[in-house]
Design an enzyme around this catalytic site. Structure first.
Site, PDB file in Angstrom:
ATOM      1  CB  ILE A  23     -52.770 -17.466  -6.426  1.00 31.66           C
ATOM      2  CG1 ILE A  23     -51.578 -16.639  -6.885  1.00 31.66           C
ATOM      3  CG2 ILE A  23     -52.820 -18.775  -7.193  1.00 31.66           C
ATOM      4  CD1 ILE A  23     -50.252 -17.315  -6.639  1.00 31.66           C
ATOM      5  CG  ASP A  24     -59.012 -20.465  -6.624  1.00 25.02           C
ATOM      6  OD1 ASP A  24     -59.609 -20.328  -5.537  1.00 25.02           O
ATOM      7  OD2 ASP A  24     -59.155 -21.456  -7.355  1.00 25.02           O
TER       8      ASP A  24
END
Length: 248
Positions: A23-24
């Site tokens: 996940i960013d």
């Protein structure tokens, strides 16, 4: 009904086998609407000029931090300079010519003296992202911004684990301290200071180990890794290139 676009049945089938979630941070775990919290002038440059230069150099950037600089300048009634030779450097920041000067805005590694500044360490210890501003290769100031975690994120991560995700990891271009603050709060692993090519490499590493990888992001810097992942999921509020590259 829920506003989700899935670009083909095979992506749903692959999603059922997914066991790694990468996940960013900005615009994905956070709302993607950072606000400027601190402006620190160095080398005698006043804060108004510093912010005006930074917002002007970033006027054509789609990054959420660039938007934060422009909004902050607008709130203060500052006029932006005309910009030439604008250059967006992937994962690093921007460079532009304005007011007869060359201005760099972004990570500290964009500046000639790339050592962490003592003020930056203090700001980062509070979970803030620090933007370095240099004028004609001289560090002229620091601008800090903070973003807000999406309220639904902790529950969403727990649901993902219950659905069979074995490994969740935060991948961010932000600094170590900011990543640690968020990763520890959410109870997930993290890697900081990443460039776009680093995110692709990490996706490939997991794939080489036989994992089915989901990557969630929203920005230009995420697009290559979104395309490389078995399932790339773009946040709809993000950039067009990320939405185009993603599978969901």
């Amino acid at each position: 009904k829920r506003g989700v676009l899935i670009k083909g049945g095979k992506y749903l089938e692959t999603l059922a086998r997914a066991d790694v979630l990468l996940i960013d941070k900005t615009g994905t775990l956070t709302l993607g609407k950072p606000i400027v919290t601190d402006i620190i002038s160095l080398n005698g440059m006043d804060k108004v000029t510093l912010l005006s230069y930074a917002a002007s150099a970033d006027r054509y950037s789609e990054h959420p931090l660039a938007d934060a600089l422009r909004r902050s300048a607008q709130e203060r009634g500052l006029a932006l300079y005309d910009v030439t030779n604008f250059e967006s450097i992937a994962g690093m920041g921007v460079r532009a010519s304005l007011d007869g000067k060359v201005v760099n805005v972004g990570r500290r590694t964009l500046t000639k003296d790339s050592a962490p500044h003592i003020h930056a360490r203090t700001l980062e210890s509070h979970g803030k992202t620090v933007i370095y501003v240099s004028v004609d290769d001289s560090l002229s100031g620091l601008i800090a911004a903070s973003d807000t975690l999406r309220s639904e994120v902790p529950d969403a991560l727990q649901r993902a684990k219950r659905l069979g995700i074995q490994k969740i990891e935060l991948l961010t271009g932000d600094n170590e301290q900011v990543a640690a603050t968020m990763g520890n709060a959410l109870g997930i692993a993290y890697r900081a200071g990443l460039l776009p090519e680093d995110k692709i490499r990490i996706v490939k590493e997991y794939q080489a180990q036989g994992h089915t990888v989901v990557l969630v992001g929203d920005g230009i810097n995420d697009a290559p890794a979104l395309a490389q992942a078995d399932i790339g999921i773009a946040m709809n509020a993000g950039t067009d290139i990320a939405i185009e590259a993603a599978h969901i």
